[in-house]
Design an enzyme around this catalytic site. Sequence first.
Site, mmCIF file in Angstrom:
data_model
loop_
_atom_site.group_PDB
_atom_site.id
_atom_site.type_symbol
_atom_site.label_atom_id
_atom_site.label_comp_id
_atom_site.label_asym_id
_atom_site.label_seq_id
_atom_site.Cartn_x
_atom_site.Cartn_y
_atom_site.Cartn_z
ATOM 1 N N TRP A 68 0.806 -1.260 0.206
ATOM 2 C CA TRP A 68 0.020 0.167 0.109
ATOM 3 C C TRP A 68 0.986 1.214 0.113
ATOM 4 C CZ3 TRP A 68 -0.392 4.161 3.468
ATOM 5 C CH2 TRP A 68 -1.056 5.114 3.150
ATOM 6 N N GLU A 76 -2.907 -2.853 -2.733
ATOM 7 C CA GLU A 76 -4.205 -2.361 -1.907
ATOM 8 C C GLU A 76 -4.324 -0.761 -2.378
ATOM 9 O OE1 GLU A 76 -3.506 -1.838 2.117
ATOM 10 O OE2 GLU A 76 -5.566 -1.054 2.754
ATOM 11 N N LYS A 135 -6.879 2.632 -2.362
ATOM 12 C CA LYS A 135 -8.066 3.420 -1.791
ATOM 13 C C LYS A 135 -8.527 4.561 -2.231
ATOM 14 C CE LYS A 135 -6.276 6.019 2.151
ATOM 15 N NZ LYS A 135 -5.554 5.846 3.420
ATOM 16 N N ASP A 141 -9.640 -3.430 1.070
ATOM 17 C CA ASP A 141 -9.771 -2.663 2.618
ATOM 18 C C ASP A 141 -11.247 -1.930 2.719
ATOM 19 O OD1 ASP A 141 -9.834 -0.763 4.650
ATOM 20 O OD2 ASP A 141 -7.825 -0.922 4.902
ATOM 21 N N HIS A 160 -12.004 1.651 2.058
ATOM 22 C CA HIS A 160 -11.105 2.479 1.262
ATOM 23 C C HIS A 160 -12.251 2.422 0.001
ATOM 24 C CE1 HIS A 160 -6.752 1.646 2.382
ATOM 25 N NE2 HIS A 160 -7.375 2.128 3.216
ATOM 26 N N HIS A 177 -8.338 -6.334 4.133
ATOM 27 C CA HIS A 177 -8.322 -5.499 5.391
ATOM 28 C C HIS A 177 -9.503 -5.111 5.708
ATOM 29 C CE1 HIS A 177 -4.068 -3.838 4.840
ATOM 30 N NE2 HIS A 177 -3.935 -5.013 5.283
ATOM 31 N N ASP A 197 -11.057 7.140 5.398
ATOM 32 C CA ASP A 197 -10.175 5.961 5.934
ATOM 33 C C ASP A 197 -9.945 6.147 7.327
ATOM 34 O OD1 ASP A 197 -8.953 3.547 5.780
ATOM 35 O OD2 ASP A 197 -6.847 4.643 5.238
ATOM 36 N N ASP A 215 -10.244 4.170 10.050
ATOM 37 C CA ASP A 215 -9.831 3.157 10.894
ATOM 38 C C ASP A 215 -10.293 2.754 12.296
ATOM 39 O OD1 ASP A 215 -7.403 2.229 9.144
ATOM 40 O OD2 ASP A 215 -7.108 4.320 9.007
ATOM 41 N N ASP A 222 -7.467 -4.071 10.111
ATOM 42 C CA ASP A 222 -6.689 -3.041 9.469
ATOM 43 C C ASP A 222 -7.191 -1.869 10.431
ATOM 44 O OD1 ASP A 222 -4.924 -0.927 9.071
ATOM 45 O OD2 ASP A 222 -5.570 -1.010 7.002
HETATM 46 C C1 RNT Z 1 -3.906 2.841 4.606
HETATM 47 C C2 RNT Z 1 -4.147 1.210 4.250
HETATM 48 C C3 RNT Z 1 -2.854 0.594 4.750
HETATM 49 C C4 RNT Z 1 -2.493 0.902 6.148
HETATM 50 C C5 RNT Z 1 -1.597 -0.133 6.762
HETATM 51 C C6 RNT Z 1 -0.935 0.409 8.108
HETATM 52 O O1 RNT Z 1 -5.145 3.278 4.204
HETATM 53 O O2 RNT Z 1 -5.114 0.682 4.823
HETATM 54 O O3 RNT Z 1 -3.226 -0.915 4.782
HETATM 55 O O4 RNT Z 1 -3.693 1.035 7.286
HETATM 56 O O5 RNT Z 1 -0.511 -0.148 6.143
HETATM 57 ZN ZN ZN Z 2 -5.512 -1.229 4.762
#
Ligand code: RNT
Ligand code: ZN
Length: 427
Positions: free
Chosen positions: A180, A219, A221, A253, A256, A280, A288, A290, A320
């Site tokens: 990523w 990955e 986003k 993810d 994303h 993820h 994003d 988290d 994640d």
């Molecule tokens: C970031 C991605 C990635 C990170 C990690 C820490 O937008 O989701 O996967 O969260 O690599």
């Molecule tokens: Zn991620």
Amino acid sequence: MSRYDEAKAAYSHLGVDTEAAIARLAKIPVSVHCWQGDDVCGFENRGETLSGGLQATGDYPGKARNPGELMADFDTAMSLVPGPKRLNIHASYAITDEQVDRDALKPEHFERWVEYARKRKLGLDFNPTFFSHPLASDSLTLSHPNAAIREFWVNHGIACRKVAAYFAAELGTYCLCNVWIPDGYKHTPADRLGPRLRLKGSLDRIFEEKLPGVIDCVESKVFGIGLESCTVGSSEFYTSYAATHPGVYNLLDNGHYHPTEMVSDKIPALLAFFEYVPLHVTKAVRWDSDHVVLLDDELREIAMEIIRNNADSRVLIGLDYFDASINRVAAWVIGARNMKKALLCALLSPNEELRSFQDKGCFTELLAASEDIKTAPLGDVWAEFCRREGVPEDGDWFEPVRKYERDVLLRRGMGQSPILVAGESPR
Ligand code: RNT
Ligand code: ZN
């Protein structure tokens, strides 16, 4: 009759075998990310703060400050999560005596992680770290217009794949190696193709050598903080890249995508074309963000797509998120337990029957059966699974976390937060 026996009978009435569900759940690993334990700081101690459009918000006390603390916290968290786990680490968590730059990382810098994983029978997954570094200060890495900077990051990618191969060889299980990158633009760019062609060229070099045991993935986003107008590694870019490069997979993810896009629906779409679909899993909150994974509708749907397509070993489930606003050990436990709980919920659904209703056009029966199953006693089967796996059931796992916070975590951050006195929970 025990509550589990009653639940077993209730599910059997709805056409579901709880024993088969428990047995299958006990074999599905969830890869847990190391970076929830320290807000994605890592061990390089260069004074870099989290960059690349990522942000860990909150200042809950007690974050891990070194490998020993992070490992101890992870152990505590995983002792409260039933069933098989893997450990997912980032290159910025190398454990070295001297400062080693990212392009010079070698397997030996991760020996302590291998030792740690081997003792606990955990497989390791890996991520090159393309952020929080002086050469990523403009959030451009593999697509950088400067060839020397691009070269540095290509070499980092190559070095990391070798570390991934080392993990696979040492631990006797595959290593998922995920690329990523933050690359993007805050302002409307004048060129959207050039950066993508440069990224494509960089990836081709990183993935040139086939490495045994390594499952490579990329990955995408939508946008990052401060990078709102263009993301070089977009969904279309990486889906196309993976489709045209055998052995490279497209990681999804679920934080994303645009808010009405469902990753659950993307899983079967990719299963039609790819052997592996890495994930993820996060709790998507518009950006994003988290947030910690919740047992919400989308998580259940994601689990459904894995289970009813018998993709237990094709969808590689990883978590994640990095929430710094709550107890970090609890954050790990809540998210990981929820992922497993969602899988159990999917396993406790009469999936074959529902599919045959759909194929026969019996949509009334399909709707009725799908709704009836929603209030079946999932919690009692979950409690039984926890008992069999030797971990506390719901309602009992929090006390060990509180004790760990009091005895260990709050003793670390003394002075950070003047309101807190050791032994006193901030809750
Ligand atoms: C970031 C991605 C990635 C990170 C990690 C820490 O937008 O989701 O996967 O969260 O690599
Ligand atoms: Zn991620």
